[in-house]
Design a protein around this motif. Structure first.
Motif, PDB file in Angstrom:
ATOM      1  N   PRO A  16       0.810  -1.224   0.000  1.00 28.20           N
ATOM      2  CA  PRO A  16       0.000   0.000   0.000  1.00 28.20           C
ATOM      3  C   PRO A  16       0.842   1.273   0.000  1.00 28.20           C
ATOM      4  O   PRO A  16       1.998   1.270   0.390  1.00 28.20           O
ATOM      5  CB  PRO A  16      -0.752  -0.108   1.326  1.00 28.20           C
ATOM      6  N   ALA A  17       0.218   2.355  -0.422  1.00 26.47           N
ATOM      7  CA  ALA A  17       0.774   3.691  -0.228  1.00 26.47           C
ATOM      8  C   ALA A  17       0.177   4.212   1.066  1.00 26.47           C
ATOM      9  O   ALA A  17      -1.045   4.270   1.211  1.00 26.47           O
ATOM     10  CB  ALA A  17       0.371   4.596  -1.385  1.00 26.47           C
ATOM     11  N   GLY A  18       1.006   4.552   2.007  1.00 21.72           N
ATOM     12  CA  GLY A  18       0.509   5.111   3.260  1.00 21.72           C
ATOM     13  C   GLY A  18      -0.234   4.100   4.109  1.00 21.72           C
ATOM     14  O   GLY A  18      -0.171   2.892   3.868  1.00 21.72           O
ATOM     15  N   THR A  19      -0.940   4.626   5.114  1.00 22.56           N
ATOM     16  CA  THR A  19      -1.588   3.767   6.103  1.00 22.56           C
ATOM     17  C   THR A  19      -3.017   3.415   5.700  1.00 22.56           C
ATOM     18  O   THR A  19      -3.867   4.293   5.594  1.00 22.56           O
ATOM     19  CB  THR A  19      -1.623   4.491   7.467  1.00 22.56           C
ATOM     20  N   GLY A  25      -3.194  -0.333  13.871  1.00 22.11           N
ATOM     21  CA  GLY A  25      -2.835   0.850  14.651  1.00 22.11           C
ATOM     22  C   GLY A  25      -1.453   0.780  15.249  1.00 22.11           C
ATOM     23  O   GLY A  25      -0.717  -0.174  15.044  1.00 22.11           O
ATOM     24  N   GLY A  26      -1.123   1.826  15.953  1.00 22.84           N
ATOM     25  CA  GLY A  26       0.217   1.910  16.496  1.00 22.84           C
ATOM     26  C   GLY A  26       1.090   2.686  15.533  1.00 22.84           C
ATOM     27  O   GLY A  26       0.600   3.310  14.598  1.00 22.84           O
ATOM     28  N   SER A  27       2.370   2.629  15.777  1.00 24.14           N
ATOM     29  CA  SER A  27       3.292   3.436  14.991  1.00 24.14           C
ATOM     30  C   SER A  27       3.603   2.771  13.652  1.00 24.14           C
ATOM     31  O   SER A  27       3.370   1.573  13.471  1.00 24.14           O
ATOM     32  CB  SER A  27       4.579   3.633  15.771  1.00 24.14           C
ATOM     33  N   THR A  28       4.129   3.586  12.739  1.00 25.49           N
ATOM     34  CA  THR A  28       4.478   3.079  11.408  1.00 25.49           C
ATOM     35  C   THR A  28       5.530   1.975  11.504  1.00 25.49           C
ATOM     36  O   THR A  28       5.640   1.155  10.602  1.00 25.49           O
ATOM     37  CB  THR A  28       5.001   4.237  10.536  1.00 25.49           C
ATOM     38  N   GLU A  29       6.290   1.970  12.612  1.00 24.12           N
ATOM     39  CA  GLU A  29       7.295   0.916  12.768  1.00 24.12           C
ATOM     40  C   GLU A  29       6.664  -0.475  12.800  1.00 24.12           C
ATOM     41  O   GLU A  29       7.326  -1.473  12.550  1.00 24.12           O
ATOM     42  CB  GLU A  29       8.093   1.155  14.063  1.00 24.12           C
ATOM     43  N   LYS A  30       5.353  -0.521  13.101  1.00 22.52           N
ATOM     44  CA  LYS A  30       4.661  -1.820  13.132  1.00 22.52           C
ATOM     45  C   LYS A  30       4.142  -2.226  11.757  1.00 22.52           C
ATOM     46  O   LYS A  30       3.679  -3.352  11.562  1.00 22.52           O
ATOM     47  CB  LYS A  30       3.502  -1.762  14.124  1.00 22.52           C
ATOM     48  N   MET A  31       4.189  -1.284  10.819  1.00 22.45           N
ATOM     49  CA  MET A  31       3.626  -1.550   9.484  1.00 22.45           C
ATOM     50  C   MET A  31       4.308  -2.720   8.769  1.00 22.45           C
ATOM     51  O   MET A  31       3.620  -3.617   8.267  1.00 22.45           O
ATOM     52  CB  MET A  31       3.704  -0.262   8.650  1.00 22.45           C
ATOM     53  N   PRO A  32       5.660  -2.770   8.694  1.00 22.34           N
ATOM     54  CA  PRO A  32       6.280  -3.867   7.940  1.00 22.34           C
ATOM     55  C   PRO A  32       5.865  -5.247   8.443  1.00 22.34           C
ATOM     56  O   PRO A  32       5.528  -6.127   7.640  1.00 22.34           O
ATOM     57  CB  PRO A  32       7.783  -3.629   8.123  1.00 22.34           C
ATOM     58  N   GLY A  33       5.854  -5.433   9.773  1.00 17.80           N
ATOM     59  CA  GLY A  33       5.479  -6.731  10.329  1.00 17.80           C
ATOM     60  C   GLY A  33       4.037  -7.079   9.993  1.00 17.80           C
ATOM     61  O   GLY A  33       3.723  -8.216   9.627  1.00 17.80           O
ATOM     62  N   TRP A  34       3.164  -6.093  10.081  1.00 15.81           N
ATOM     63  CA  TRP A  34       1.756  -6.325   9.774  1.00 15.81           C
ATOM     64  C   TRP A  34       1.568  -6.666   8.284  1.00 15.81           C
ATOM     65  O   TRP A  34       0.855  -7.613   7.943  1.00 15.81           O
ATOM     66  CB  TRP A  34       0.930  -5.082  10.143  1.00 15.81           C
ATOM     67  N   LEU A  35       2.244  -5.909   7.426  1.00 14.95           N
ATOM     68  CA  LEU A  35       2.122  -6.164   5.977  1.00 14.95           C
ATOM     69  C   LEU A  35       2.581  -7.587   5.645  1.00 14.95           C
ATOM     70  O   LEU A  35       1.918  -8.304   4.891  1.00 14.95           O
ATOM     71  CB  LEU A  35       2.931  -5.136   5.173  1.00 14.95           C
ATOM     72  N   ALA A  42       5.577  -4.866   0.030  1.00 16.43           N
ATOM     73  CA  ALA A  42       6.099  -3.516  -0.240  1.00 16.43           C
ATOM     74  C   ALA A  42       5.325  -2.493   0.579  1.00 16.43           C
ATOM     75  O   ALA A  42       4.197  -2.755   1.011  1.00 16.43           O
ATOM     76  CB  ALA A  42       5.979  -3.188  -1.727  1.00 16.43           C
ATOM     77  N   PHE A  43       5.955  -1.353   0.776  1.00 21.80           N
ATOM     78  CA  PHE A  43       5.285  -0.254   1.483  1.00 21.80           C
ATOM     79  C   PHE A  43       5.838   1.064   0.963  1.00 21.80           C
ATOM     80  O   PHE A  43       7.045   1.233   0.856  1.00 21.80           O
ATOM     81  CB  PHE A  43       5.528  -0.362   3.000  1.00 21.80           C
ATOM     82  N   GLU A  44       4.924   1.980   0.611  1.00 20.50           N
ATOM     83  CA  GLU A  44       5.377   3.310   0.199  1.00 20.50           C
ATOM     84  C   GLU A  44       5.071   4.296   1.322  1.00 20.50           C
ATOM     85  O   GLU A  44       3.912   4.556   1.636  1.00 20.50           O
ATOM     86  CB  GLU A  44       4.706   3.753  -1.099  1.00 20.50           C
ATOM     87  N   TYR A  45       6.147   4.776   1.910  1.00 24.63           N
ATOM     88  CA  TYR A  45       6.037   5.725   3.020  1.00 24.63           C
ATOM     89  C   TYR A  45       5.737   7.105   2.451  1.00 24.63           C
ATOM     90  O   TYR A  45       6.403   7.565   1.535  1.00 24.63           O
ATOM     91  CB  TYR A  45       7.355   5.721   3.808  1.00 24.63           C
ATOM     92  N   ILE A  61      12.092   1.865  11.154  1.00 19.79           N
ATOM     93  CA  ILE A  61      11.199   1.342  10.107  1.00 19.79           C
ATOM     94  C   ILE A  61      12.012   0.482   9.128  1.00 19.79           C
ATOM     95  O   ILE A  61      11.591  -0.590   8.714  1.00 19.79           O
ATOM     96  CB  ILE A  61      10.496   2.502   9.355  1.00 19.79           C
ATOM     97  N   GLY A  62      13.199   0.976   8.790  1.00 17.16           N
ATOM     98  CA  GLY A  62      14.062   0.248   7.869  1.00 17.16           C
ATOM     99  C   GLY A  62      14.459  -1.125   8.403  1.00 17.16           C
ATOM    100  O   GLY A  62      14.464  -2.111   7.660  1.00 17.16           O
ATOM    101  N   ARG A  63      14.777  -1.188   9.696  1.00 17.39           N
ATOM    102  CA  ARG A  63      15.153  -2.484  10.305  1.00 17.39           C
ATOM    103  C   ARG A  63      13.983  -3.458  10.244  1.00 17.39           C
ATOM    104  O   ARG A  63      14.129  -4.616   9.876  1.00 17.39           O
ATOM    105  CB  ARG A  63      15.566  -2.278  11.766  1.00 17.39           C
ATOM    106  N   LYS A  64      12.793  -2.951  10.562  1.00 10.45           N
ATOM    107  CA  LYS A  64      11.590  -3.812  10.542  1.00 10.45           C
ATOM    108  C   LYS A  64      11.290  -4.283   9.121  1.00 10.45           C
ATOM    109  O   LYS A  64      10.877  -5.420   8.901  1.00 10.45           O
ATOM    110  CB  LYS A  64      10.369  -3.048  11.076  1.00 10.45           C
ATOM    111  N   ALA A  65      11.513  -3.394   8.162  1.00 11.28           N
ATOM    112  CA  ALA A  65      11.262  -3.761   6.767  1.00 11.28           C
ATOM    113  C   ALA A  65      12.224  -4.873   6.331  1.00 11.28           C
ATOM    114  O   ALA A  65      11.828  -5.830   5.663  1.00 11.28           O
ATOM    115  CB  ALA A  65      11.406  -2.541   5.863  1.00 11.28           C
ATOM    116  N   LEU A  66      13.476  -4.731   6.741  1.00  7.35           N
ATOM    117  CA  LEU A  66      14.487  -5.735   6.402  1.00  7.35           C
ATOM    118  C   LEU A  66      14.128  -7.083   7.025  1.00  7.35           C
ATOM    119  O   LEU A  66      14.151  -8.115   6.364  1.00  7.35           O
ATOM    120  CB  LEU A  66      15.846  -5.242   6.911  1.00  7.35           C
TER     121      LEU A  66
END
Ligand SMILES: [Zn+2]
Length: 304
Positions: A16-19, A25-35, A42-45, A61-66
């Motif tokens: 997705p693009a954005g949230t 919910g929660g911070s964007t740092e949780k987005m990669p794990g949820w996705l 993929a995620f477009e910040y 965010i980068g660490r979580k994405a990795l």
């Protein structure tokens, strides 16, 4: 030279693009794990309203994405207008792009999407010339700042008063081989008042990209996809969801063509609120089409 994330990309990625509305919910740092947990890759910040992410958060965010194998891209601020001839304004554009690529670098993201800009009532050719010169300066300054490994992706735009037809974006991308077009199919559909849709139109779009940039670069394009409502007056009106019955474009014919040509794009879904769910639909459609095109003995694709 491309970053590690680009080099290891052998499969198309979807996100997705954005949230999205269904992000628990929660911070964007949780987005990669949820996705990753729902099957996306993929995620477009979004830095559409400015680059507000701090370095620590970006790194996290980068660490979580990795960890979760999520391909990251960033969207630069919407107010960047490469076609603005004003010198002070151009210097600001350079600063906005550099702050976006700096955030991208901290996240380990390899692509930054940039809007081509608006015409400001100037002739298209003039506006394009200005944008080309501006982009050249931006590339030089990004290189100078040590961010040459991040690919800028000029985007096709949805309003007729904006710079960013497919041809204009391809002209911009011809300036440097690291530039990757961000082909927003919803935007192309909206600015053509619904004409850029279906197998024939999509075939023409892919052929045009391949002619301008070569097959290799075409296969790695950055794709934005959503249904978009438009008016005959100016094009893009608003982003919709895949369930909208009235407007297009539909993803299937594009997936079918790209799968047959073995494309490996970054697919970012920009549906209004449902962008994670619709990105999953895109992924299912794409892989089903690819399976079909690899299936020589299927009934509708007989081997001669
Ligand atoms: Zn955009």
């Amino acid at each position: 030279m491309h970053s590690e994330a680009e080099n290891k990309m052998a499969e198309p990625v979807f996100g997705p693009a954005g949230t999205p509305d269904d992000f628990p919910g929660g911070s964007t740092e949780k987005m990669p794990g949820w996705l990753a947990s729902i099957g996306l890759s993929a995620f477009e910040y979004q830095c559409g309203r400015g680059v507000r992410v701090g370095e620590e958060t970006a790194r996290s965010i980068g660490r979580k994405a990795l960890e979760n194998d999520i391909f990251l891209s960033l969207h630069a601020p919407y107010y960047i207008n490469l076609a603005n001839p004003d010198a002070a304004r151009q210097e600001k554009n350079v600063q906005y792009v550099i702050s976006t690529v700096r955030a991208a670098d901290a996240m380990g993201a390899s692509r930054v999407v940039v809007h081509s800009g608006t015409l400001l009532k100037r002739a298209r050719g003039e506006a394009l010339k200005t944008a080309m010169a501006a982009l050249k300066t931006i590339l030089r300054r990004c290189d100078g700042a040590g961010f040459g490994h991040i690919s800028l992706c000029p985007e096709t735009m949805g309003k007729t008063g904006q710079l960013g037809t497919l041809e204009e974006v391809l002209s911009l991308c011809q300036l440097d081989e690291r530039l990757i077009p961000c082909v927003d199919f919803g935007h192309l559909y909206a600015r053509s008042f619904g004409a850029a849709e279906g197998p024939e139109a999509f075939l023409e779009i892919l052929d045009t990209i391949e002619r301008a940039l070569g097959v290799k670069r075409a296969k790695r394009i950055h794709v934005h996809f959503s249904k978009i409502a438009y008016t005959k007056k100016g094009g893009e009106l608003r982003h919709l969801t895949f369930d909208d019955p009235e407007y297009g474009p539909e993803f299937l014919p594009l997936a079918s063509l790209m799968a047959a040509r073995d494309y490996c794009p970054v697919f970012i879904c920009e549906s209004a609120g449902t962008q994670s769910r619709d990105a999953l639909r895109m992924k299912e459609i794409y892989f089903a089409e690819r399976k079909r095109s690899y299936e020589p003995f299927s009934s509708d694709c007989p081997v001669p």
